[in-house]
Enzyme design. Structure first.
Site, PDB file in Angstrom:
ATOM      1  N   GLY A   1       0.835  -1.208   0.000  1.00 38.80           N
ATOM      2  CA  GLY A   1       0.000   0.000   0.000  1.00 38.80           C
ATOM      3  C   GLY A   1       0.864   1.249   0.000  1.00 38.80           C
ATOM      4  O   GLY A   1       1.906   1.281   0.649  1.00 38.80           O
TER       5      GLY A   1
ATOM      6  N   ARG B   1     -24.581  13.556  19.214  1.00 37.67           N
ATOM      7  CA  ARG B   1     -24.525  12.194  18.673  1.00 37.67           C
ATOM      8  C   ARG B   1     -23.288  11.441  19.153  1.00 37.67           C
ATOM      9  O   ARG B   1     -22.310  12.038  19.592  1.00 37.67           O
ATOM     10  CB  ARG B   1     -24.446  12.247  17.143  1.00 37.67           C
ATOM     11  CG  ARG B   1     -25.755  12.517  16.488  1.00 37.67           C
ATOM     12  CD  ARG B   1     -25.553  12.717  15.005  1.00 37.67           C
ATOM     13  NE  ARG B   1     -26.825  12.831  14.309  1.00 37.67           N
ATOM     14  CZ  ARG B   1     -26.983  13.414  13.135  1.00 37.67           C
ATOM     15  NH1 ARG B   1     -25.952  13.943  12.509  1.00 37.67           N
ATOM     16  NH2 ARG B   1     -28.172  13.462  12.573  1.00 37.67           N
TER      17      ARG B   1
ATOM     18  N   ILE C   1       1.545   3.562   6.905  1.00 35.53           N
ATOM     19  CA  ILE C   1       0.778   4.381   7.845  1.00 35.53           C
ATOM     20  C   ILE C   1       0.471   3.591   9.112  1.00 35.53           C
ATOM     21  O   ILE C   1       0.062   4.152  10.113  1.00 35.53           O
ATOM     22  CB  ILE C   1      -0.536   4.914   7.225  1.00 35.53           C
ATOM     23  CG1 ILE C   1      -1.511   3.771   6.890  1.00 35.53           C
ATOM     24  CG2 ILE C   1      -0.271   5.756   6.002  1.00 35.53           C
ATOM     25  CD1 ILE C   1      -2.937   4.243   6.643  1.00 35.53           C
ATOM     26  N   ASP C   2       0.659   2.263   9.061  1.00 36.11           N
ATOM     27  CA  ASP C   2       0.314   1.409  10.218  1.00 36.11           C
ATOM     28  C   ASP C   2       1.381   1.424  11.310  1.00 36.11           C
ATOM     29  O   ASP C   2       1.113   1.005  12.435  1.00 36.11           O
ATOM     30  CB  ASP C   2       0.100  -0.040   9.766  1.00 36.11           C
ATOM     31  CG  ASP C   2      -1.118  -0.191   8.867  1.00 36.11           C
ATOM     32  OD1 ASP C   2      -1.941   0.745   8.822  1.00 36.11           O
ATOM     33  OD2 ASP C   2      -1.236  -1.236   8.203  1.00 36.11           O
TER      34      ASP C   2
ATOM     35  N   ARG D   1       2.155  -2.144  -6.152  1.00 40.76           N
ATOM     36  CA  ARG D   1       1.174  -3.242  -6.178  1.00 40.76           C
ATOM     37  C   ARG D   1       1.307  -4.034  -4.904  1.00 40.76           C
ATOM     38  O   ARG D   1       2.372  -4.060  -4.297  1.00 40.76           O
ATOM     39  CB  ARG D   1       1.464  -4.233  -7.327  1.00 40.76           C
ATOM     40  CG  ARG D   1       1.140  -3.771  -8.690  1.00 40.76           C
ATOM     41  CD  ARG D   1      -0.362  -3.757  -8.999  1.00 40.76           C
ATOM     42  NE  ARG D   1      -0.599  -3.225 -10.332  1.00 40.76           N
ATOM     43  CZ  ARG D   1      -0.527  -1.936 -10.655  1.00 40.76           C
ATOM     44  NH1 ARG D   1      -0.229  -1.036  -9.743  1.00 40.76           N
ATOM     45  NH2 ARG D   1      -0.740  -1.533 -11.887  1.00 40.76           N
TER      46      ARG D   1
ATOM     47  N   THR E   1       6.587  -6.498   2.060  1.00 42.96           N
ATOM     48  CA  THR E   1       7.727  -6.082   1.231  1.00 42.96           C
ATOM     49  C   THR E   1       9.034  -6.538   1.866  1.00 42.96           C
ATOM     50  O   THR E   1       9.948  -7.027   1.178  1.00 42.96           O
ATOM     51  CB  THR E   1       7.732  -4.543   1.089  1.00 42.96           C
ATOM     52  OG1 THR E   1       6.484  -4.154   0.542  1.00 42.96           O
ATOM     53  CG2 THR E   1       8.884  -4.057   0.215  1.00 42.96           C
TER      54      THR E   1
HETATM   55  O1  F6P Z   1      -1.135  -1.149   5.216  1.00 45.33           O
HETATM   56  C1  F6P Z   1      -1.716   0.084   5.064  1.00 45.33           C
HETATM   57  C2  F6P Z   1      -3.201  -0.021   4.968  1.00 45.33           C
HETATM   58  O2  F6P Z   1      -3.719   1.260   4.697  1.00 45.33           O
HETATM   59  C3  F6P Z   1      -3.903  -0.635   6.178  1.00 45.33           C
HETATM   60  O3  F6P Z   1      -4.061   0.269   7.237  1.00 45.33           O
HETATM   61  C4  F6P Z   1      -5.204  -1.078   5.569  1.00 45.33           C
HETATM   62  O4  F6P Z   1      -5.753  -2.104   6.350  1.00 45.33           O
HETATM   63  C5  F6P Z   1      -4.792  -1.540   4.211  1.00 45.33           C
HETATM   64  O5  F6P Z   1      -3.592  -0.869   3.901  1.00 45.33           O
HETATM   65  C6  F6P Z   1      -5.785  -1.275   3.120  1.00 45.33           C
HETATM   66  O6  F6P Z   1      -5.347  -1.906   1.979  1.00 45.33           O
HETATM   67  P1  F6P Z   1      -5.769  -1.548   0.498  1.00 45.33           P
HETATM   68  O7  F6P Z   1      -5.188  -0.222   0.150  1.00 45.33           O
HETATM   69  O8  F6P Z   1      -5.187  -2.648  -0.313  1.00 45.33           O
HETATM   70  O9  F6P Z   1      -7.265  -1.492   0.503  1.00 45.33           O
END
Ligand code: F6P
Length: 357
Positions: A12, A171, A135-136, A73, A114
């Site tokens: 990603g 809410r 980002i994780d 990819r 990766t």
């Molecule tokens: O690994 C980064 C991330 O954004 C995760 O936080 C999320 O679960 C995943 O990729 C989403 O994957 P994709 O972009 O393939 O939908």
């Protein structure tokens, strides 16, 4: 000294990839005779032989650019040694293309998957360096990954903006933050955005505890509540299930994302008006923050230094304020989860934020 460097971005995307590519390139050009080959779409391009010689000017003007100029990819590691219907031996193809490109080394920018493939290629005898993006923030061997802080900024802004509308309407707003396995992004943006309840994949929740927290706020005169939930959060019962069992259980209930589920359950249990908000890929888009530009750059520069020293088979990372490198074999296959005793977890609890447990 001359070096032919292959660069690819895989998995990603996230903000900071281009800044990091630029860091590797500029620090290499300035230190040694450099030729850079840009490999298109990550390992897919390495397998297919989709690459091009880059010019020094290709690395200009990309510091602030989101995404990746090389394309990316998801090429799952688990399939790398599997010969599919196309009959391609992927590992053999990657090694052959590395040779065909006459590379001295391959620099792989990516996340956990990766790094696993980078390690595989290193074990196969290629000179490989890994650079930690996601980002994780869940890559082993580094305190922080590039892309993470930008995503924290974005997710925090989402929570800030939700706050005002939540307060106006009285809410309960449930915001689903990215992170399937690790809850770093939810934890940091939840604290920064002043969430009342934060739910992480690492700390299974009990919906009655969550409902209680909302109820107590209502009784204290706070008509609204903000819940930051990681997309991979699960209940205590679900945490005991195997992955497939959990998927079947969720399919049976018509699971439509964790935020929707929690919003519906809170409406039924507490009688509040609830809404689910899913910012999704917005959290990965756009320009990197100043911090991530800096981090990506110093990581890229460190990779160039490793190339100059011919120190391969390494993953670049940060230890405190020091840029380090760790053998890929020690990093690959491990996930850096939020530990139960993380300072931020303790701080959240001390602030009276419910973690749903
Ligand atoms: O690994 C980064 C991330 O954004 C995760 O936080 C999320 O679960 C995943 O990729 C989403 O994957 P994709 O972009 O393939 O939908």
């Amino acid at each position: 000294m001359k070096r032919r460097i292959g660069i690819l971005t895989s998995g990603g995307d996230c903000p900071g990839l281009n800044a990091c590519i630029r860091g590797v390139a500029r620090a290499s050009y300035s230190q040694f005779d450099t030729e850079i080959i840009g490999i298109q779409d990550g390992y897919a391009g390495l397998i297919a032989g989709d690459y091009k010689e880059m010019k020094q000017s290709d690395f200009s003007g990309i510091l602030t650019l989101g995404g990746t100029i090389l394309g990316t990819r998801r090429t799952p590691f688990r399939n790398m040694r599997v010969i599919g219907e196309d009959n391609v031996d992927k590992v053999k193809a990657m090694k052959a293309n590395y040779k065909k490109m006459k590379l001295d080394c391959l620099v792989c920018l990516g996340g956990n998957g990766t790094h696993k493939t980078a390690n595989l290629l290193s074990e196969e005898g290629l000179n490989v360096i890994g650079l930690p993006k996601t980002i994780d923030n869940d890559i082993w061997g580094t305190d922080v990954t590039f892309g993470f802080h930008t995503a924290v900024d974005i997710a925090t802004e989402v929570i800030d903006r939700i706050h005002t509308t939540a307060a106006s309407h009285g809410r309960c707003m449930v915001i689903e933050i990215m992170g399937n396995k690790a809850g770093w992004l939810t934890l940091y943006s939840g604290i920064a955005g002043g969430a009342d309840i934060i739910l992480l994949p690492e700390i299974p929740y009990d919906i009655d505890v969550v409902a209680d927290a909302v109820q107590r706020r209502a009784e204290a005169g706070k008509a609204f509540s903000i819940i930051a939930v990681a997309e991979g959060a699960m209940t205590v019962e679900e945490a005991k299930m195997k992955k497939k069992e959990r998927a079947a259980y969720r399919a049976e209930m018509g699971f439509n994302g964790i935020a929707n589920r929690i919003a519906n359950e809170l409406e039924a249990k507490v009688g509040v008006e609830a809404r689910a908000v899913v910012p999704g890929h917005v959290q990965r888009g756009g320009s990197p923050s100043a911090y991530d530009r800096m981090l990506s750059t110093v990581f890229g520069v460190h990779a160039a230094q490793l190339i100059a020293n011919e120190e391969y088979g390494m993953a670049v990372g940060m230890d405190g304020r020091k840029v380090i490198h760790t053998p890929l074999s020690e990093v690959a296959g491990k996930t850096k989860f939020v530990p139960e005793d993380a300072q931020a977890v303790k701080a959240a609890r001390a602030m009276g934020i419910s973690l749903g447990d």
